[in-house]
Design a protein around this motif. Structure first.
Motif, PDB file in Angstrom:
ATOM      1  N   LEU A  37     -16.711 -17.996   3.020  1.00 42.03           N
ATOM      2  CA  LEU A  37     -15.530 -17.944   2.155  1.00 42.03           C
ATOM      3  C   LEU A  37     -14.404 -17.163   2.818  1.00 42.03           C
ATOM      4  N   PHE A  38     -14.752 -16.121   3.571  1.00 36.17           N
ATOM      5  CA  PHE A  38     -13.755 -15.356   4.309  1.00 36.17           C
ATOM      6  C   PHE A  38     -13.100 -16.219   5.388  1.00 36.17           C
ATOM      7  N   VAL A  39     -13.896 -17.064   6.056  1.00 27.61           N
ATOM      8  CA  VAL A  39     -13.344 -17.968   7.066  1.00 27.61           C
ATOM      9  C   VAL A  39     -12.350 -18.942   6.421  1.00 27.61           C
ATOM     10  N   VAL A  40     -12.738 -19.503   5.278  1.00 34.42           N
ATOM     11  CA  VAL A  40     -11.851 -20.436   4.567  1.00 34.42           C
ATOM     12  C   VAL A  40     -10.556 -19.737   4.173  1.00 34.42           C
ATOM     13  N   TRP A  41     -10.670 -18.529   3.621  1.00 29.29           N
ATOM     14  CA  TRP A  41      -9.471 -17.760   3.233  1.00 29.29           C
ATOM     15  C   TRP A  41      -8.589 -17.472   4.441  1.00 29.29           C
ATOM     16  N   SER A  42      -9.194 -17.100   5.555  1.00 28.06           N
ATOM     17  CA  SER A  42      -8.426 -16.772   6.755  1.00 28.06           C
ATOM     18  C   SER A  42      -7.639 -17.964   7.256  1.00 28.06           C
ATOM     19  N   VAL A  43      -8.286 -19.148   7.258  1.00 30.68           N
ATOM     20  CA  VAL A  43      -7.602 -20.349   7.747  1.00 30.68           C
ATOM     21  C   VAL A  43      -6.470 -20.746   6.814  1.00 30.68           C
ATOM     22  N   LEU A  44      -6.722 -20.701   5.497  1.00 25.38           N
ATOM     23  CA  LEU A  44      -5.722 -21.168   4.538  1.00 25.38           C
ATOM     24  C   LEU A  44      -4.582 -20.173   4.323  1.00 25.38           C
ATOM     25  N   CYS A  45      -4.869 -18.883   4.451  1.00 23.55           N
ATOM     26  CA  CYS A  45      -3.872 -17.870   4.096  1.00 23.55           C
ATOM     27  C   CYS A  45      -3.350 -17.057   5.264  1.00 23.55           C
ATOM     28  N   ARG A  46      -4.027 -17.059   6.391  1.00 23.49           N
ATOM     29  CA  ARG A  46      -3.635 -16.177   7.484  1.00 23.49           C
ATOM     30  C   ARG A  46      -3.264 -16.917   8.773  1.00 23.49           C
ATOM     31  N   VAL A  47      -3.454 -18.216   8.813  1.00 24.66           N
ATOM     32  CA  VAL A  47      -3.099 -18.981  10.012  1.00 24.66           C
ATOM     33  C   VAL A  47      -1.865 -19.813   9.706  1.00 24.66           C
ATOM     34  N   ARG A  48      -0.793 -19.583  10.437  1.00 24.20           N
ATOM     35  CA  ARG A  48       0.459 -20.295  10.190  1.00 24.20           C
ATOM     36  C   ARG A  48       0.470 -21.663  10.858  1.00 24.20           C
ATOM     37  N   LYS A  49       0.051 -21.716  12.124  1.00 24.58           N
ATOM     38  CA  LYS A  49       0.010 -22.978  12.855  1.00 24.58           C
ATOM     39  C   LYS A  49      -1.443 -23.297  13.176  1.00 24.58           C
ATOM     40  N   ARG A  50      -1.982 -24.295  12.500  1.00 25.33           N
ATOM     41  CA  ARG A  50      -3.407 -24.597  12.606  1.00 25.33           C
ATOM     42  C   ARG A  50      -3.661 -25.629  13.703  1.00 25.33           C
ATOM     43  N   SER A  51      -4.468 -25.247  14.679  1.00 25.94           N
ATOM     44  CA  SER A  51      -4.837 -26.155  15.759  1.00 25.94           C
ATOM     45  C   SER A  51      -5.961 -27.074  15.296  1.00 25.94           C
ATOM     46  N   VAL A  52      -6.325 -28.026  16.152  1.00 23.44           N
ATOM     47  CA  VAL A  52      -7.444 -28.923  15.849  1.00 23.44           C
ATOM     48  C   VAL A  52      -8.727 -28.107  15.701  1.00 23.44           C
ATOM     49  N   THR A  53      -8.965 -27.186  16.626  1.00 23.20           N
ATOM     50  CA  THR A  53     -10.155 -26.340  16.541  1.00 23.20           C
ATOM     51  C   THR A  53     -10.175 -25.552  15.236  1.00 23.20           C
ATOM     52  N   ASN A  59     -13.536 -26.948   8.199  1.00 23.02           N
ATOM     53  CA  ASN A  59     -14.501 -27.899   7.636  1.00 23.02           C
ATOM     54  C   ASN A  59     -15.937 -27.431   7.828  1.00 23.02           C
ATOM     55  N   LEU A  60     -16.224 -26.817   8.975  1.00 22.35           N
ATOM     56  CA  LEU A  60     -17.561 -26.294   9.225  1.00 22.35           C
ATOM     57  C   LEU A  60     -17.898 -25.186   8.227  1.00 22.35           C
ATOM     58  N   ALA A  61     -16.942 -24.306   7.942  1.00 18.55           N
ATOM     59  CA  ALA A  61     -17.171 -23.216   6.988  1.00 18.55           C
ATOM     60  C   ALA A  61     -17.365 -23.757   5.566  1.00 18.55           C
ATOM     61  N   LEU A  62     -16.598 -24.778   5.197  1.00 22.75           N
ATOM     62  CA  LEU A  62     -16.761 -25.378   3.871  1.00 22.75           C
ATOM     63  C   LEU A  62     -18.152 -25.996   3.708  1.00 22.75           C
ATOM     64  N   ALA A  63     -18.606 -26.719   4.737  1.00 18.13           N
ATOM     65  CA  ALA A  63     -19.932 -27.335   4.680  1.00 18.13           C
ATOM     66  C   ALA A  63     -21.025 -26.269   4.579  1.00 18.13           C
ATOM     67  N   ILE A 316      -9.410  -6.982  15.932  1.00 16.03           N
ATOM     68  CA  ILE A 316      -9.719  -6.290  14.681  1.00 16.03           C
ATOM     69  C   ILE A 316      -8.855  -5.044  14.497  1.00 16.03           C
ATOM     70  N   ARG A 317      -8.722  -4.208  15.529  1.00 14.13           N
ATOM     71  CA  ARG A 317      -7.928  -2.980  15.384  1.00 14.13           C
ATOM     72  C   ARG A 317      -6.470  -3.267  15.067  1.00 14.13           C
ATOM     73  N   GLN A 318      -5.946  -4.280  15.715  1.00 16.56           N
ATOM     74  CA  GLN A 318      -4.522  -4.581  15.546  1.00 16.56           C
ATOM     75  C   GLN A 318      -4.238  -5.324  14.253  1.00 16.56           C
ATOM     76  N   ALA A 319      -5.097  -6.296  13.897  1.00 17.74           N
ATOM     77  CA  ALA A 319      -4.799  -7.188  12.779  1.00 17.74           C
ATOM     78  C   ALA A 319      -5.605  -6.904  11.520  1.00 17.74           C
ATOM     79  N   GLY A 320      -6.659  -6.096  11.594  1.00 17.79           N
ATOM     80  CA  GLY A 320      -7.461  -5.816  10.409  1.00 17.79           C
ATOM     81  C   GLY A 320      -8.165  -7.068   9.905  1.00 17.79           C
ATOM     82  N   LEU A 321      -8.043  -7.333   8.592  1.00 18.32           N
ATOM     83  CA  LEU A 321      -8.699  -8.497   8.003  1.00 18.32           C
ATOM     84  C   LEU A 321      -8.088  -9.821   8.472  1.00 18.32           C
ATOM     85  N   SER A 322      -6.949  -9.743   9.123  1.00 17.76           N
ATOM     86  CA  SER A 322      -6.322 -10.963   9.641  1.00 17.76           C
ATOM     87  C   SER A 322      -6.770 -11.285  11.064  1.00 17.76           C
TER      88      SER A 322
END
Length: 398
Positions: A37-53, A59-63, A316-322
């Motif tokens: 769920l943290f991975v899903v939140w990070s992708v949806l809320c913390r990534v501005r430009k989403r690559s193919v990877t 999708n892997l985290a959702l499954a 982690i030190r620079q971005a924290g939960l992001s």
């Protein structure tokens, strides 16, 4: 089903094998469900430009999160001591969903590998194919394929009734092949071929080509995206390989058992009996190990978020939960730099070829027409060499 009175006074003892399965499932659900769920939140809320990877990781985290929701059911089954209490439909459904998760995971990893292969070996084609529409089509295709490939699973699971001592009757959700060796061989062969051999052949082919390409280009840059994908591949292999090994053992020994039973030549009878005894004990051991390796494979749905923490530790030190958003954004910038490498390498060598051919054409008194497109025209306009400007303005030679 067991009556309430019987259930209150009787429950099966928890075996060592069941205790191992319970421990794995508790750990998988505790770490994996909130982690995914943290991975899903990070992708949806913390990534501005989403690559193919990045989208494939989503999708892997959702499954994985979806299949981990079945963990409490399996925990009740193993720890309750009352057999399978959820009915035949639930028995088939939860195993079907687990099978879907296996196929979705491995074929998403195949897409990651193929995307990396295209970015390194075919950068122009990769840029043209990296559109939102094409990615959505591919993702839909992966899910459809996973649901189709998993169709045999519910046919080979059944909620069977078993009479225990003291006339206690319980039901167990177990593999069921109608006492047919052919059905058992088909199911386990199908799973191993489509869930292991075929996808890993594609993955190995892609990465072998990538390694050859990078070595020939003397381009040894190790990007965040490639490292992340290799970590995911390694984890999937570690957790699912024992399951497929058990499948292979059952297929080989089940087929051997069937063939050996049909031999009736008296001179070979002692040898056949010895082989049967050896194969029977190995086959029994494989069937005893199956629940444990299945639970071990189940843990693969929980391990990816843990691996992302190690892969993104520098953020982690620079971005924290992001930090995960920073890690996944790095895969986007790497994709652009990989494609830039492909274009710049091509442009540089082409510019040298044009200069050489232009010099030869002047000496021979014959005009030379460039085969380069708009990318080299732009490079030519930016240079101060008048000869290269003239050559770049000529239409490509057909």
């Amino acid at each position: 089903m067991v009556s309430n009175a019987t259930t209150a006074t009787f429950s099966l003892p928890i075996t060592t094998s069941a205790k191992v399965g319970i421990s794995i499932l508790i750990l998988a659900f505790t770490l994996g469900f909130p982690g995914n769920l943290f991975v899903v939140w990070s992708v949806l809320c913390r990534v501005r430009k989403r690559s193919v990877t990045c989208l494939l990781v989503l999708n892997l985290a959702l499954a994985d999160a979806f299949v981990l929701l079945t963990a409490p059911i399996f925990l009740r089954y193993l720890a309750g001591g009352n057999g399978w209490e959820f009915g035949s439909a639930a028995c088939k459904l939860v195993h079907y969903l687990s099978s879907v998760n296996m196929y979705v995971s491995i074929y998403l990893i195949c897409l990651m590998s193929m995307d990396r292969w295209l970015a390194v070996t075919r950068p122009f084609l990769s840029q043209r194919m990296r559109t939102k529409r094409s990615l959505l089509v591919l993702l839909l295709g992966v899910w459809v394929i996973a649901f189709l490939l998993s169709l045999p699973m519910p046919f080979y699971r059944s909620n069977l009734r078993k009479v225990l001592p003291n006339n206690i009757t319980l039901r167990f959700c177990v593999p069921y092949h109608w006492s047919s060796v052919g059905h058992r061989v088909f199911q386990y062969t199908f799973e191993t071929v489509m869930g292991c051999l075929v996808p890993f052949f594609l993955i190995n082919t892609c990465y072998s080509s990538i390694i050859c390409r990078l070595q020939s280009a003397k381009f040894q840059r190790r990007g965040q995206g490639s490292r992340l994908i290799l970590i995911i591949i390694s984890a999937f292999t570690v957790f699912w390989l024992p399951y497929h090994i058990i499948n292979t053992i059952e297929v080989i020994l089940s087929g051997f058992w069937s063939i050996s039973i049909s031999i009736s030549i008296s001179s070979l009878l002692p040898q056949v009996i010895g082989l049967l005894q050896g194969s029977e004990s190995t086959l029994a051991a494989a069937r005893v190990a199956r629940p444990n390796v299945t639970a071990f494979a189940y843990f693969s749905s929980a391990v990816n978020p843990i691996l992302y923490v190690f892969a993104g530790s520098s953020h982690i030190r620079q971005a924290g939960l992001s930090f995960l958003g920073k890690l996944l954004e790095a895969t986007n910038s790497e994709s652009r730099s990989t494609s830039t490498f492909g274009r710049s390498g091509h442009t540089s060598s082409s510019r040298d070829d044009i200069s050489m051919l232009q010099t030869l054409s002047v000496k021979l008194g014959k005009p030379f027409k460039s085969r380069q497109g708009d990318g080299d025209n732009k490079a030519a306009r930016e240079t101060d060499e008048p000869e290269l400007k003239t050559l770049a303005s000529v239409e490509p030679l057909e």
